[in-house]
Structure formats: C-alpha cells, structure tokens
Design a protein around this motif. Structure first.
Motif, PDB file in Angstrom:
ATOM      1  N   TYR A 119       0.834  -1.205   0.000  1.00 36.18           N
ATOM      2  CA  TYR A 119       0.000   0.000   0.000  1.00 36.18           C
ATOM      3  C   TYR A 119       0.871   1.259   0.000  1.00 36.18           C
ATOM      4  CZ  TYR A 119      -3.300   3.550   1.586  1.00 36.18           C
ATOM      5  OH  TYR A 119      -4.053   4.678   1.694  1.00 36.18           O
ATOM      6  N   PHE A 120       1.832   1.326   0.917  1.00 38.72           N
ATOM      7  CA  PHE A 120       2.684   2.516   1.008  1.00 38.72           C
ATOM      8  C   PHE A 120       3.638   2.623  -0.178  1.00 38.72           C
ATOM      9  CE2 PHE A 120       1.452   2.320   5.537  1.00 38.72           C
ATOM     10  CZ  PHE A 120       0.968   3.612   5.662  1.00 38.72           C
ATOM     11  N   ALA A 121       4.035   1.499  -0.736  1.00 39.59           N
ATOM     12  CA  ALA A 121       4.855   1.554  -1.945  1.00 39.59           C
ATOM     13  C   ALA A 121       4.063   2.176  -3.087  1.00 39.59           C
ATOM     14  CB  ALA A 121       5.322   0.148  -2.319  1.00 39.59           C
ATOM     15  N   GLY A 122       2.774   1.851  -3.159  1.00 44.13           N
ATOM     16  CA  GLY A 122       1.926   2.456  -4.186  1.00 44.13           C
ATOM     17  C   GLY A 122       1.787   3.953  -3.990  1.00 44.13           C
ATOM     18  N   LEU A 123       1.668   4.396  -2.726  1.00 40.41           N
ATOM     19  CA  LEU A 123       1.593   5.831  -2.452  1.00 40.41           C
ATOM     20  C   LEU A 123       2.904   6.525  -2.832  1.00 40.41           C
ATOM     21  CD1 LEU A 123      -0.204   5.873   1.019  1.00 40.41           C
ATOM     22  CD2 LEU A 123      -1.180   6.457  -1.192  1.00 40.41           C
ATOM     23  N   ARG A 124       4.012   5.875  -2.531  1.00 40.12           N
ATOM     24  CA  ARG A 124       5.316   6.435  -2.908  1.00 40.12           C
ATOM     25  C   ARG A 124       5.429   6.594  -4.414  1.00 40.12           C
ATOM     26  NH1 ARG A 124       9.164   1.903  -2.450  1.00 40.12           N
ATOM     27  NH2 ARG A 124       8.092   1.486  -4.424  1.00 40.12           N
ATOM     28  N   ASP A 125       5.122   5.524  -5.136  1.00 37.69           N
ATOM     29  CA  ASP A 125       5.226   5.576  -6.594  1.00 37.69           C
ATOM     30  C   ASP A 125       4.259   6.591  -7.183  1.00 37.69           C
ATOM     31  OD1 ASP A 125       7.118   3.606  -6.347  1.00 37.69           O
ATOM     32  OD2 ASP A 125       5.759   1.958  -6.913  1.00 37.69           O
ATOM     33  N   LYS A 132       6.251  13.985 -11.324  1.00 36.26           N
ATOM     34  CA  LYS A 132       7.378  13.835 -12.249  1.00 36.26           C
ATOM     35  C   LYS A 132       8.676  14.201 -11.530  1.00 36.26           C
ATOM     36  CE  LYS A 132       4.487  14.835 -16.273  1.00 36.26           C
ATOM     37  NZ  LYS A 132       4.247  15.701 -17.452  1.00 36.26           N
ATOM     38  N   ALA A 133       8.771  13.670 -10.309  1.00 40.82           N
ATOM     39  CA  ALA A 133       9.886  14.011  -9.438  1.00 40.82           C
ATOM     40  C   ALA A 133      10.857  12.857  -9.309  1.00 40.82           C
ATOM     41  CB  ALA A 133       9.357  14.404  -8.060  1.00 40.82           C
ATOM     42  N   LYS A 134      11.985  13.121  -8.636  1.00 43.25           N
ATOM     43  CA  LYS A 134      12.976  12.100  -8.342  1.00 43.25           C
ATOM     44  C   LYS A 134      12.889  11.756  -6.861  1.00 43.25           C
ATOM     45  CE  LYS A 134      17.265  13.307  -7.888  1.00 43.25           C
ATOM     46  NZ  LYS A 134      18.640  13.793  -8.190  1.00 43.25           N
ATOM     47  N   LEU A 135      12.848  10.469  -6.554  1.00 46.00           N
ATOM     48  CA  LEU A 135      12.805  10.030  -5.164  1.00 46.00           C
ATOM     49  C   LEU A 135      14.197  10.191  -4.550  1.00 46.00           C
ATOM     50  CD1 LEU A 135      11.244   8.662  -2.831  1.00 46.00           C
ATOM     51  CD2 LEU A 135      12.037   6.468  -3.741  1.00 46.00           C
ATOM     52  N   VAL A 136      14.255  10.941  -3.453  1.00 43.68           N
ATOM     53  CA  VAL A 136      15.523  11.154  -2.760  1.00 43.68           C
ATOM     54  C   VAL A 136      15.704  10.133  -1.653  1.00 43.68           C
ATOM     55  CG1 VAL A 136      16.875  12.776  -1.374  1.00 43.68           C
ATOM     56  CG2 VAL A 136      15.525  13.605  -3.322  1.00 43.68           C
ATOM     57  N   ILE A 151       8.472  10.563   2.575  1.00 45.77           N
ATOM     58  CA  ILE A 151       9.068  10.557   1.245  1.00 45.77           C
ATOM     59  C   ILE A 151       9.716  11.913   1.002  1.00 45.77           C
ATOM     60  CG2 ILE A 151       8.630  10.259  -1.218  1.00 45.77           C
ATOM     61  CD1 ILE A 151       5.917   8.948  -0.331  1.00 45.77           C
ATOM     62  N   ASP A 152      10.981  11.925   0.660  1.00 44.77           N
ATOM     63  CA  ASP A 152      11.661  13.143   0.235  1.00 44.77           C
ATOM     64  C   ASP A 152      11.857  13.075  -1.276  1.00 44.77           C
ATOM     65  OD1 ASP A 152      11.954  14.223   2.833  1.00 44.77           O
ATOM     66  OD2 ASP A 152      13.649  12.885   3.193  1.00 44.77           O
ATOM     67  N   ASN A 157      12.516  20.972 -11.638  1.00 41.68           N
ATOM     68  CA  ASN A 157      13.128  22.305 -11.626  1.00 41.68           C
ATOM     69  C   ASN A 157      14.104  22.494 -10.474  1.00 41.68           C
ATOM     70  OD1 ASN A 157      11.442  22.434  -9.445  1.00 41.68           O
ATOM     71  ND2 ASN A 157      10.102  24.022 -10.276  1.00 41.68           N
ATOM     72  N   GLY A 158      14.372  21.413  -9.730  1.00 43.15           N
ATOM     73  CA  GLY A 158      15.330  21.480  -8.638  1.00 43.15           C
ATOM     74  C   GLY A 158      14.734  21.776  -7.287  1.00 43.15           C
ATOM     75  N   VAL A 159      13.442  22.125  -7.236  1.00 43.50           N
ATOM     76  CA  VAL A 159      12.783  22.388  -5.953  1.00 43.50           C
ATOM     77  C   VAL A 159      12.645  21.080  -5.185  1.00 43.50           C
ATOM     78  CG1 VAL A 159      10.637  23.113  -4.852  1.00 43.50           C
ATOM     79  CG2 VAL A 159      11.568  24.431  -6.751  1.00 43.50           C
ATOM     80  N   LYS A 160      13.018  21.113  -3.909  1.00 42.28           N
ATOM     81  CA  LYS A 160      12.919  19.925  -3.075  1.00 42.28           C
ATOM     82  C   LYS A 160      11.632  19.944  -2.255  1.00 42.28           C
ATOM     83  CE  LYS A 160      17.919  19.294  -2.645  1.00 42.28           C
ATOM     84  NZ  LYS A 160      19.081  19.208  -1.711  1.00 42.28           N
ATOM     85  N   GLY A 161      11.195  18.750  -1.889  1.00 39.36           N
ATOM     86  CA  GLY A 161       9.972  18.660  -1.106  1.00 39.36           C
ATOM     87  C   GLY A 161       9.947  17.408  -0.262  1.00 39.36           C
ATOM     88  N   THR A 162       8.940  17.330   0.581  1.00 43.74           N
ATOM     89  CA  THR A 162       8.779  16.165   1.446  1.00 43.74           C
ATOM     90  C   THR A 162       7.299  15.881   1.634  1.00 43.74           C
ATOM     91  OG1 THR A 162       9.416  15.185   3.566  1.00 43.74           O
ATOM     92  CG2 THR A 162       8.728  17.482   3.608  1.00 43.74           C
ATOM     93  N   ARG A 163       7.022  14.636   1.935  1.00 42.58           N
ATOM     94  CA  ARG A 163       5.630  14.237   2.181  1.00 42.58           C
ATOM     95  C   ARG A 163       5.610  13.159   3.244  1.00 42.58           C
ATOM     96  NH1 ARG A 163       0.898  12.385  -1.786  1.00 42.58           N
ATOM     97  NH2 ARG A 163       0.224  14.399  -1.038  1.00 42.58           N
ATOM     98  N   GLN A 164       4.642  13.277   4.154  1.00 40.31           N
ATOM     99  CA  GLN A 164       4.390  12.241   5.146  1.00 40.31           C
ATOM    100  C   GLN A 164       2.961  11.756   4.971  1.00 40.31           C
ATOM    101  OE1 GLN A 164       5.350  13.386   9.169  1.00 40.31           O
ATOM    102  NE2 GLN A 164       7.348  14.248   8.593  1.00 40.31           N
TER     103      GLN A 164
END
Length: 459
Positions: A119-125, A132-136, A151-152, A157-164
């Motif tokens: 389930y969480f792998a699906g949310l990550r993907d 259209k981001a890169k997983l850090v 998930i970081d 465009n180089g902007v970084k982000g995070t999600r919980q």
C-alpha cells in the motif's frame, strides 16, 4: 493504483507549479506616489511558536497559521474513486504546505505486513509519478500506533519537497511541503511543523462543536401576542397532523459531495399551533452552521439567526467602519427579519422578508396554474433572481421541478428534477429520492442524484 495517482495529482497540483511560485519575485513597489503596502507571508518560525490550526472535520491539529491560504473539497467525482475528504493549503516564507485527508468509502484491507508495504509503496510511486519528481529517500514512520511513510523528493526544476502519509483506519492523511529555494532552515522548520501534527479525539471534537453552538445560540424571541396568519407554517409546507419536530438528513448519490453517506440537513421545531419556533441548519459537510429562531415583536412575525464558523469557511469580508451612517435607517437589533405573507383563495401567493431597518429583502411570489406552481424570487432591489416551476401530485407533493438559469453567463443552464416518495401513516413523506435530468452518451434520462430522509415527531 491509477486512482491513487489521480488523487495525488489533485492534491499536489500546487507543488507542480513550484517553478512559477518560486522563480518569479513579487513586483517592485511603485517609485512615486503613496507607499505600497506589501503582503508579508508568515514564517514557520512564528507558526511553531504561536500558531495552531485545528480541523474538526479532519480531526487533527498542527502548528500552522489558523488562517489558511486555500481549501479544496475532495469528492468521489474529483478523486476518481470512492473516497471523500478535504485539503488545506498554506504559503509561508519557507515553504508551500498542504495537509489533506480522505476517507475510503469501500472496504480497505492492509492488515498484514506485506499488504501494508504494498500500500505505502503504491503511495510512494504515485507521489513520484504525479509530480514527475525524483525520489531522494523514504523512511517508515508512525503516528502513535498508526503506520506511515516519509518521502523526500526533488522536482524537475530542482525544488525539493517532502511528504508524510499516515493511514488511520480507513482515513489517509497526507502532509506535503515544497521548500522555498535558498531559504535558511526551510527543511528543518517544515520537519518541526510536521512533528506537531496530532490527532484529536472525536469526543473532544463533539465537545468543541457543542461550545460553538452554545456561543452562537440566539436568544429566544417572544411567542406572544401571536400575530394571526391564514395558514400555519406546517400547512404552508404541506405537512399533515400536529408536527412537533422534523429531523432531516441527506445522502449524495452523484459522487460530487465531499461528505458521503447520510448527513444531517436540518432540525425544525414547531409549536402546537403549527408554527416554526426554531431551525438548526447543517452545512454541506453535515455540521451545524446556522440557528434561527422565530417569534413576535410589535405585532409582526420576526426571526433572528446566528452563524457557526469552521476552519474550511472563507474568511469574513472586511467591512469599513469609517463610512458615514448619517441618514441611514436605524436597525432594530431585537430581530433580524420581519416576515409578511399574502394569501389568495387559501393559497400562499407571496412571502416578503424585511430587514430590521425597514428595507425590503427577498420576496417570493407563487403563481398557481392547475397542478403547477411558478415560484419567482426577487432581490430587495426588485430584480428577478430565481425562477422555479414545480408540478404537484393530487396531495400537494412536488413530483417535478425545473430550475431556470437566469444568469447572463448561463453557468448551469436550466436543470430539471423529479421526485419519488415514501410516506408515514399521517401522509407526510419520510424518504424522497431526487433524480436529475441528465444526458449521457447521447441519451437523456432521469438519474438518481440524492436521497432526503425525514424523521417526524408528532404532538
């Protein structure tokens, strides 16, 4: 999983615009004339120290400004699958943030370790694909006993982000942030903010709503001396018998409501003479938002209302206090509206609302032709604002309605509805199914859109 990806795109669309948000500086102030007041976005440093946003609907608190910058309702129609919820957005000096949640309406089984990992792998993907981001990086986390994932990511465009993300029963919470580039401590401050995210017990929410209602409760209006009226309010509403109380609920069938399942619509109280004394109205989420009481003052039937506000309501409009009140009619603050009625051949043909300063408000006119009633609603300035044509059965129940779009832009077009009923022993309907005239795949037909329920108590 495609449905989850579509949801992620809806919730995260603000972050997808990060290249525009962060690359364009605000316009420079004018070089001449009066100084320009520039809006300053709040800092997460102040939010952590002083602010607290609380959502009764979402059942959570977090150290973010109490005034949100954006709100979006999430329904099965917008999400693309059977779930509903809300999303709140903030813009700060260090990041653009969002806290969203939705409730699955269908069964959800993630009891085993493997099911949870999938389930969480699906949310990550889904997060990475929708942005259209890169997983850090990714890190399993918990909220109390509830499982989650951090998930970081980095946008193109180089902007970084995070999600919980946290799964709590059948509810999914998503905390997302896109960091402002070159802003000191942005990532650290967002992390501290997200650490303040806490769930609220339902009992505390219920108690909070009770306090809101008590604080907004209008004072009862005098019930004597009674002003005579040809028909009672109950009779005007085609109610049979000595009705004491009506509890109304509604259920969305179209997938457009942010609150699925049965939810409260209103509670109405009548006296033994058949006239309304009180109504508790509930908003589109099923929360109480207005209390109205009726009574009599100076030989007139009057009413007064009080509003209850929630975190998803838009801010109140700012009203200037510097305007000149000279010559304006004086208001009678004992009530809000005066109600006047006109009858012809035993039928209500006009209802007029009058403000407590004597100025006219909305006026409803009813024209009867056979088994049809045309209702025209005029503004206080006399402009035709709404028009309905209703067809009645032999017992006076509405069986068909046309709602005419009177706007110049024709946003909605004319809408047509039909109604089907179930009745109690007194002849009052207890269930009404509303169907909307719909065109799909070149065919037009009535499609069920909602169901209304009434629980009626009699003297």
């Amino acid at each position: 999983m495609k449905n989850i990806i579509k949801f992620l795109f809806v919730v995260l669309s603000f972050a997808g615009c990060a290249s525009i948000v962060f690359s364009q500086p605000p316009p420079a102030p004018a070089k001449s004339g009066a100084p320009t007041k520039v809006y300053s976005e709040p800092s997460l440093k102040d939010a952590i120290a002083k602010e607290n946003f609380s959502s009764a609907e979402g059942r959570f608190t977090i150290s973010l400004p109490s005034q949100i910058n954006g709100y979006a309702g999430l329904s099965p129609r917008t999400l693309g699958f059977n779930a509903a919820g809300s999303s709140y957005n903030w813009r700060t000096q260090e990041a653009v943030l969002s806290v969203a949640f939705f409730d699955y309406q269908d069964e959800l089984s993630v009891q085993t370790d493997q099911a949870r990992r999938n389930y969480f792998a699906g949310l990550r993907d889904g997060t990475i694909q929708s942005l259209k981001a890169k997983l850090v990086s990714e890190t399993p986390i918990k909220l109390g006993e509830n499982y989650g994932l951090k998930i970081d990511f980095e946008l193109a465009n180089g902007v970084k982000g995070t999600r919980q993300v946290f799964l709590v029963g059948k509810r999914l919470y998503l905390l997302t942030a896109a960091f402002v580039p070159n802003k000191d401590e942005a990532e650290k401050l967002v992390s501290r903010v997200f650490d303040t995210f806490k769930l609220i017990n339902q009992s505390d929410i219920d108690e909070s709503i009770k306090r809101k209602i008590a604080a907004a409760e209008p004072k009862p209006l005098p019930q004597e001396p009674v002003v005579s009226k040809l028909k009672t309010d109950a009779e005007d509403d085609n109610l049979k018998g000595k009705v004491k109380k009506i509890v109304s609920e509604s259920e969305d069938l179209s997938g457009t409501s942010e609150k699925q399942g049965r939810k409260m619509s209103s509670i109405e109280y009548f006296n033994e003479q058949g006239n309304l004394t009180r109504r508790e109205s509930f908003d589109y989420k099923g929360n109480p938002f207005q209390i109205t009481v009726w009574g009599y003052i100076d030989g007139a039937r009057v009413s007064k209302s009080a509003m209850i506000r929630y975190e998803y309501d838009p801010p109140s409009a700012m009203i200037s206090t510097a305007s000149n009140n000279a010559g304006k009619p004086k208001s009678d603050n004992r009530y809000e509206y005066k109600h006047e009625y006109k009858y012809e051949n035993g039928k209500l043909i006009e209802k007029q609302l009058i403000f407590n300063n004597g100025k006219p408000s909305n006026r409803s006119v009813y024209n009867f032709t056979g088994n049809q009633v045309e209702q025209l609603i005029y503004t206080g300035d006399g402009e035709l604002n709404q028009r309905y044509v209703v067809t009645l059965d032999e017992k006076g129940n509405e069986i068909e309605e046309i709602n005419y779009d009177l706007s110049k832009q024709k946003f909605y077009g004319d809408r047509k509805y039909s109604y089907a009923y179930e009745f109690d022993g007194k002849g009052n309907w207890t269930k009404r199914t509303t169907s909307k005239w719909t065109t799909e795949n070149g065919k037009s037909f009535y499609k069920p859109s909602s169901v209304s329920y009434r629980t009626i108590t009699y003297f």
